[in-house]
Design a protein around this motif. Structure first.
Motif, PDB file in Angstrom:
ATOM      1  N   SER A  27       0.178 -18.224  -7.179  1.00 32.37           N
ATOM      2  CA  SER A  27      -1.126 -17.596  -7.408  1.00 32.37           C
ATOM      3  C   SER A  27      -1.342 -16.466  -6.404  1.00 32.37           C
ATOM      4  O   SER A  27      -1.122 -16.634  -5.207  1.00 32.37           O
ATOM      5  CB  SER A  27      -2.249 -18.625  -7.270  1.00 32.37           C
ATOM      6  N   LEU A  28      -1.755 -15.306  -6.912  1.00 27.32           N
ATOM      7  CA  LEU A  28      -2.085 -14.153  -6.078  1.00 27.32           C
ATOM      8  C   LEU A  28      -3.514 -13.726  -6.378  1.00 27.32           C
ATOM      9  O   LEU A  28      -4.042 -14.002  -7.463  1.00 27.32           O
ATOM     10  CB  LEU A  28      -1.130 -12.986  -6.366  1.00 27.32           C
ATOM     11  N   ASP A  29      -4.127 -13.035  -5.421  1.00 20.63           N
ATOM     12  CA  ASP A  29      -5.461 -12.506  -5.701  1.00 20.63           C
ATOM     13  C   ASP A  29      -5.414 -11.065  -6.189  1.00 20.63           C
ATOM     14  O   ASP A  29      -6.372 -10.567  -6.773  1.00 20.63           O
ATOM     15  CB  ASP A  29      -6.371 -12.621  -4.476  1.00 20.63           C
ATOM     16  N   ARG A  30      -4.282 -10.387  -5.962  1.00 24.20           N
ATOM     17  CA  ARG A  30      -4.153  -8.997  -6.396  1.00 24.20           C
ATOM     18  C   ARG A  30      -2.693  -8.599  -6.370  1.00 24.20           C
ATOM     19  O   ARG A  30      -1.879  -9.224  -5.666  1.00 24.20           O
ATOM     20  CB  ARG A  30      -4.933  -8.061  -5.463  1.00 24.20           C
ATOM     21  N   VAL A  31      -2.347  -7.543  -7.102  1.00 27.94           N
ATOM     22  CA  VAL A  31      -0.997  -6.991  -7.047  1.00 27.94           C
ATOM     23  C   VAL A  31      -1.050  -5.533  -7.487  1.00 27.94           C
ATOM     24  O   VAL A  31      -1.903  -5.140  -8.298  1.00 27.94           O
ATOM     25  CB  VAL A  31      -0.016  -7.795  -7.929  1.00 27.94           C
ATOM     26  N   VAL A  32      -0.164  -4.728  -6.927  1.00 29.41           N
ATOM     27  CA  VAL A  32      -0.030  -3.323  -7.314  1.00 29.41           C
ATOM     28  C   VAL A  32       1.382  -3.122  -7.840  1.00 29.41           C
ATOM     29  O   VAL A  32       2.363  -3.396  -7.133  1.00 29.41           O
ATOM     30  CB  VAL A  32      -0.287  -2.375  -6.127  1.00 29.41           C
ATOM     31  N   ILE A  33       1.493  -2.658  -9.073  1.00 29.87           N
ATOM     32  CA  ILE A  33       2.785  -2.429  -9.714  1.00 29.87           C
ATOM     33  C   ILE A  33       2.922  -0.944 -10.005  1.00 29.87           C
ATOM     34  O   ILE A  33       1.982  -0.304 -10.489  1.00 29.87           O
ATOM     35  CB  ILE A  33       2.900  -3.218 -11.034  1.00 29.87           C
ATOM     36  N   ARG A  34       4.097  -0.384  -9.714  1.00 31.99           N
ATOM     37  CA  ARG A  34       4.376   1.002 -10.097  1.00 31.99           C
ATOM     38  C   ARG A  34       5.634   1.038 -10.961  1.00 31.99           C
ATOM     39  O   ARG A  34       6.681   0.516 -10.580  1.00 31.99           O
ATOM     40  CB  ARG A  34       4.568   1.903  -8.887  1.00 31.99           C
ATOM     41  N   LEU A  35       5.501   1.659 -12.128  1.00 31.89           N
ATOM     42  CA  LEU A  35       6.618   1.894 -13.036  1.00 31.89           C
ATOM     43  C   LEU A  35       7.038   3.346 -12.899  1.00 31.89           C
ATOM     44  O   LEU A  35       6.198   4.238 -12.966  1.00 31.89           O
ATOM     45  CB  LEU A  35       6.206   1.620 -14.481  1.00 31.89           C
ATOM     46  N   ALA A  36       8.332   3.590 -12.716  1.00 38.36           N
ATOM     47  CA  ALA A  36       8.786   4.971 -12.523  1.00 38.36           C
ATOM     48  C   ALA A  36      10.093   5.184 -13.272  1.00 38.36           C
ATOM     49  O   ALA A  36      10.983   4.335 -13.259  1.00 38.36           O
ATOM     50  CB  ALA A  36       8.969   5.267 -11.034  1.00 38.36           C
ATOM     51  N   GLY A  37      10.188   6.334 -13.904  1.00 40.79           N
ATOM     52  CA  GLY A  37      11.407   6.675 -14.638  1.00 40.79           C
ATOM     53  C   GLY A  37      11.407   8.122 -15.034  1.00 40.79           C
ATOM     54  O   GLY A  37      10.570   8.924 -14.580  1.00 40.79           O
ATOM     55  N   ASP A  98      -3.008   1.609  -2.355  1.00 40.81           N
ATOM     56  CA  ASP A  98      -2.350   2.592  -1.496  1.00 40.81           C
ATOM     57  C   ASP A  98      -0.847   2.640  -1.738  1.00 40.81           C
ATOM     58  O   ASP A  98      -0.227   3.705  -1.686  1.00 40.81           O
ATOM     59  CB  ASP A  98      -2.605   2.256  -0.022  1.00 40.81           C
ATOM     60  N   ALA A  99      -0.237   1.479  -1.960  1.00 42.60           N
ATOM     61  CA  ALA A  99       1.218   1.393  -2.105  1.00 42.60           C
ATOM     62  C   ALA A  99       1.542   0.243  -3.048  1.00 42.60           C
ATOM     63  O   ALA A  99       0.799  -0.743  -3.118  1.00 42.60           O
ATOM     64  CB  ALA A  99       1.875   1.175  -0.745  1.00 42.60           C
ATOM     65  N   PRO A 100       2.634   0.332  -3.779  1.00 44.77           N
ATOM     66  CA  PRO A 100       2.980  -0.741  -4.716  1.00 44.77           C
ATOM     67  C   PRO A 100       3.536  -1.970  -4.003  1.00 44.77           C
ATOM     68  O   PRO A 100       4.197  -1.865  -2.972  1.00 44.77           O
ATOM     69  CB  PRO A 100       4.044  -0.100  -5.606  1.00 44.77           C
ATOM     70  N   ASP A 101       3.244  -3.142  -4.563  1.00 51.21           N
ATOM     71  CA  ASP A 101       3.918  -4.370  -4.149  1.00 51.21           C
ATOM     72  C   ASP A 101       5.214  -4.542  -4.928  1.00 51.21           C
ATOM     73  O   ASP A 101       6.150  -5.170  -4.448  1.00 51.21           O
ATOM     74  CB  ASP A 101       3.016  -5.581  -4.410  1.00 51.21           C
ATOM     75  N   VAL A 102       5.223  -3.996  -6.144  1.00 51.65           N
ATOM     76  CA  VAL A 102       6.380  -4.074  -7.033  1.00 51.65           C
ATOM     77  C   VAL A 102       6.686  -2.677  -7.537  1.00 51.65           C
ATOM     78  O   VAL A 102       5.799  -1.974  -8.026  1.00 51.65           O
ATOM     79  CB  VAL A 102       6.103  -5.008  -8.231  1.00 51.65           C
ATOM     80  N   LEU A 103       7.939  -2.271  -7.416  1.00 45.96           N
ATOM     81  CA  LEU A 103       8.384  -0.963  -7.911  1.00 45.96           C
ATOM     82  C   LEU A 103       9.489  -1.183  -8.926  1.00 45.96           C
ATOM     83  O   LEU A 103      10.505  -1.815  -8.617  1.00 45.96           O
ATOM     84  CB  LEU A 103       8.890  -0.098  -6.758  1.00 45.96           C
ATOM     85  N   VAL A 104       9.271  -0.680 -10.141  1.00 41.75           N
ATOM     86  CA  VAL A 104      10.279  -0.745 -11.194  1.00 41.75           C
ATOM     87  C   VAL A 104      10.806   0.662 -11.406  1.00 41.75           C
ATOM     88  O   VAL A 104      10.039   1.577 -11.723  1.00 41.75           O
ATOM     89  CB  VAL A 104       9.689  -1.296 -12.504  1.00 41.75           C
ATOM     90  N   LEU A 118       7.216   2.120  -1.160  1.00 41.55           N
ATOM     91  CA  LEU A 118       7.315   0.666  -1.288  1.00 41.55           C
ATOM     92  C   LEU A 118       7.467   0.046   0.096  1.00 41.55           C
ATOM     93  O   LEU A 118       8.462   0.292   0.781  1.00 41.55           O
ATOM     94  CB  LEU A 118       8.506   0.286  -2.169  1.00 41.55           C
ATOM     95  N   PRO A 119       6.506  -0.752   0.531  1.00 41.70           N
ATOM     96  CA  PRO A 119       6.611  -1.358   1.865  1.00 41.70           C
ATOM     97  C   PRO A 119       7.838  -2.259   1.982  1.00 41.70           C
ATOM     98  O   PRO A 119       8.339  -2.787   0.980  1.00 41.70           O
ATOM     99  CB  PRO A 119       5.317  -2.173   1.982  1.00 41.70           C
ATOM    100  N   GLY A 120       8.316  -2.418   3.199  1.00 44.45           N
ATOM    101  CA  GLY A 120       9.446  -3.301   3.434  1.00 44.45           C
ATOM    102  C   GLY A 120       9.165  -4.699   2.932  1.00 44.45           C
ATOM    103  O   GLY A 120       8.077  -5.232   3.108  1.00 44.45           O
ATOM    104  N   GLY A 121      10.147  -5.296   2.278  1.00 45.03           N
ATOM    105  CA  GLY A 121       9.979  -6.618   1.699  1.00 45.03           C
ATOM    106  C   GLY A 121       9.414  -6.616   0.307  1.00 45.03           C
ATOM    107  O   GLY A 121       9.339  -7.671  -0.338  1.00 45.03           O
ATOM    108  N   GLY A 122       8.999  -5.451  -0.191  1.00 46.01           N
ATOM    109  CA  GLY A 122       8.452  -5.364  -1.539  1.00 46.01           C
ATOM    110  C   GLY A 122       9.519  -5.616  -2.586  1.00 46.01           C
ATOM    111  O   GLY A 122      10.727  -5.472  -2.342  1.00 46.01           O
ATOM    112  N   LEU A 123       9.080  -5.985  -3.781  1.00 42.21           N
ATOM    113  CA  LEU A 123       9.996  -6.281  -4.876  1.00 42.21           C
ATOM    114  C   LEU A 123      10.418  -4.984  -5.566  1.00 42.21           C
ATOM    115  O   LEU A 123       9.570  -4.199  -5.999  1.00 42.21           O
ATOM    116  CB  LEU A 123       9.323  -7.216  -5.886  1.00 42.21           C
ATOM    117  N   LEU A 124      11.716  -4.778  -5.686  1.00 40.60           N
ATOM    118  CA  LEU A 124      12.281  -3.581  -6.310  1.00 40.60           C
ATOM    119  C   LEU A 124      13.146  -4.013  -7.486  1.00 40.60           C
ATOM    120  O   LEU A 124      14.143  -4.724  -7.312  1.00 40.60           O
ATOM    121  CB  LEU A 124      13.116  -2.796  -5.294  1.00 40.60           C
TER     122      LEU A 124
END
Length: 642
Positions: A27-37, A98-104, A118-124
């Motif tokens: 369970s999370l209270d928030r997430v930031v996702i960025r899709l890039a291509g 401000d910054a993604p937690d997940v970068l696709v 993408l901060p260090g430790g973020g999901l890529l």
């Protein structure tokens, strides 16, 4: 097992992953996702679909689309990278993050353009199939970053998205290139599994979007389901995430972009005033979607005219106002420059007109798809002579609806052109909107002149309302109300052409007084100062509302006090604003320009407003603003009052 919500029809999937792996849910209270291509990879469509499903699930959300100005930049290059960022949460949020937690990332160019955010430790998550020697060389990678250890600081999941999509569509009858185009839907399916998003809305969307090409619809749906099932069955993702719906007041909600909300506000203004709405516009980024949306609403008395150029667009709109309609023209900064002479004509003829400026980076062609707030001084002063025009600015995508109604109210009540200053961030961004009940919207009463108003039975087109100083609005063809109109100076009352110096001075001051008088109709300025003991106030306008508000929340969570003032009306400024600003030791004004509002505030109120600016084509980051404000608070504590 398939994770679903009451709103979500489950997608078929095995009960567990191979080897009996049981997936856990975090369970999370928030997430930031960025899709890039690449700009042809469908990142905007993917992001919009994920946003729609997130809105239907009930999360609060904010989005930031970011795409190149070129229709099709060279494939696989940095200028061609398109991205879409979505911040969603189980509580009220104010920015797209401000910054993604997940970068696709769909290719090496997308990785190179976005990895620094993408901060260090973020999901890529990366499409391994696109990291070919040719694509790597296009952006200067000597080695494959997915394999050389350079990404060890992040949680890297390398997935062959392209080949898995083509495998899933092997029996679809599509060629390899056509099948590959569905990889964005595979990606959407994977993310929908990861974050427990509803799925049936996307299936219905694809069926509706490609109803004339059922084989394409079927392929995209198959790719979407394959991505969902891959997330459920692969060992690469042992965890999925749950963000519960945000608490919201009862009502009907929908996801809405700023341009959509603005268009709906103009439609509502037409209904509230009982007037037909006429839009005269020339397509220009990022305002074109207002034209596209309004063109769908003929049933509500809306007429749209795509003119041959900017000047023709506003000329037609002003002509419609002369004929008794609510005239509207939409544009961006370069178009405002071209429309300046006709705006001056609207000031002289004192006709209602709404001028929508969806601001973008400048000067000249500038950054057509990026955001900026740099047209404020142009809106205020970008005409010859003393030509005062009211200026209104929305603060969020949903607020564009209310701001459009307010701009129309002022234009109709005071017989004046009005600027509505949106920007690219608001126009393309989206958030949940509580659809208002019709009976909660403001009344806009319009009265046309129907009979002569002079003592001798003549019609005086510049005989003014004593409260608003508005002149009568006589629809052409009304019996006995023949009158002259045009760009030459008008004689007081009669409207005859006049070169008399005293009359020109009087009429110039009267037009200014009419605009200044609008301040009397404005509500008291809201000051967000929860504890009432702040010594520093931060003031903003337009789309800076979200980042400033998020920064103030950070400051208050740290135990410090700060006040926030946000302006909707920029001309005239609220009557109580000067006293409010003078009541604080320090005033900070963040703007996406080089200090235009701070310049005005300093000049008008003689307050030492501290300007904090950026012109990067992107909105402020809340953390950066919070650091600036914290420094001001700290210095105020040691230096004392200004």
């Amino acid at each position: 097992m398939t994770h679903s919500t009451p709103e979500q029809a489950p997608v078929e999937a095995p009960p567990s992953a191979p080897g009996g792996l049981v997936k856990s849910v975090v369970s999370l209270d928030r997430v930031v996702i960025r899709l890039a291509g690449d700009s042809g990879d469908g990142m905007q469509l993917t992001g919009n679909r994920f946003t729609s499903e997130t809105a239907s699930f009930g999360n609060d959300l904010s989005t930031l689309p970011n795409f190149p100005a070129e229709i099709r930049a060279p494939t696989g290059t940095l200028p061609g990278v398109s991205s879409f960022q979505l911040h969603f949460a189980d509580h009220d949020i104010m920015t797209p993050g401000d910054a993604p937690d997940v970068l696709v990332v769909m290719n090496p160019a997308a990785l190179k353009a976005n990895l620094a955010d993408l901060p260090g430790g973020g999901l890529l998550i990366a499409d391994a199939d696109e990291f070919t020697p040719r694509n790597l060389a296009k952006v200067g990678y000597a080695e494959n970053p997915l394999e050389d250890g350079s990404l060890d600081g992040w949680q890297l999941v390398s997935v062959p998205l392209t080949s898995m999509t083509t495998d899933a569509l092997a029996d679809s009858g599509l060629g390899k290139k056509e099948a590959e185009r569905s990889k964005n839907m595979f990606t959407l399916g994977l993310l929908s599994w990861m974050y427990h998003r509803p799925t049936e809305g996307t299936v219905r969307f694809l069926e509706r979007q490609f109803r004339k090409k059922p084989e394409i619809a079927a392929a995209n749906i198959a790719a979407f389901r394959a991505g969902f099932n891959y997330g459920e069955t692969t060992e690469a993702f042992a965890v999925s995430y749950e963000i519960k719906p945000a608490p919201m007041a009862p009502g009907t909600y929908r996801n809405i972009s700023g341009n959509q909300a603005l268009a709906y506000g103009l439609v509502a203004a037409g209904q509230l005033s009982g007037l037909p709405v006429f839009l005269g516009a020339y397509p220009i980024t990022p305002a074109s979607d207002v034209l596209h949306e309004l063109s769908k609403h003929k049933a509500f008395g809306v007429r749209t005219f795509q003119a041959e150029d900017e000047i023709a667009g506003i000329g037609a709109a002003l002509g419609a106002s002369f004929g008794g309609a609510l005239g509207v023209t939409t544009t961006s900064g370069p178009g405002v420059a071209l429309k300046a002479e006709t705006i001056g004509l609207a000031v002289m003829t004192e006709l209602p007109l709404v001028i929508v400026d969806v601001q973008r980076g400048g000067p000249s062609t500038g950054l057509p798809t990026k955001t900026e707030q740099s047209d404020l001084l142009q809106a205020l002063f970008g005409r010859n002579g003393e030509a005062p025009v009211p200026v209104v600015a929305p603060r969020s995508p949903a607020d564009c609806f209310d701001a459009a109604i307010e701009a129309a109210r002022i234009a109709l009540a005071y017989r004046t052109p009005v600027f509505l200053l949106s920007d690219g961030y608001l126009a393309n961004g989206a958030e949940p909107w509580s659809v208002p009940a019709a009976d909660t919207l403001p009344d806009i009463d319009v009265e046309f002149a129907t009979e002569p108003n002079g003592v001798d039975g003549e019609f005086l087109p510049y005989l003014r309302d004593p409260e608003t100083l508005a002149r009568p609005w006589a629809v052409p063809g009304t019996k006995g109300l023949q009158h002259r109109i045009g760009g030459l100076e008008k004689a007081d009352g009669t409207g005859n052409i006049s070169y008399d110096p005293a009359n020109h001075d009087f009429m110039t001051r009267t037009r200014q007084a009419k605009v200044d008088g609008i301040a009397a109709s404005l509500p008291p300025t809201e000051v967000d100062d929860p504890d009432g003991d702040a010594r520093v106030a931060v003031i903003g306008w337009g789309s800076t509302y979200g980042p400033i508000g998020a920064a103030c929340r950070r400051i208050r969570r740290s135990g410090r006090s700060i006040a926030q003032v946000h302006l909707r009306h920029l001309n005239p400024l609220p009557a109580d604003l000067g006293d409010i600003l003078r009541s604080y030791d320090r005033v900070v004004c963040p703007e996406m320009n080089l200090g235009q509002l701070s310049l005005l505030l300093r000049a008008k109120y003689l307050v030492d407003v501290q300007s904090h600016t950026q012109v990067r084509g992107l909105p402020f980051r809340a953390a950066e603003l919070a650091a600036v404000l914290q420094d001001v608070i700290d210095s105020t504590g040691t230096e004392g009052p200004a």
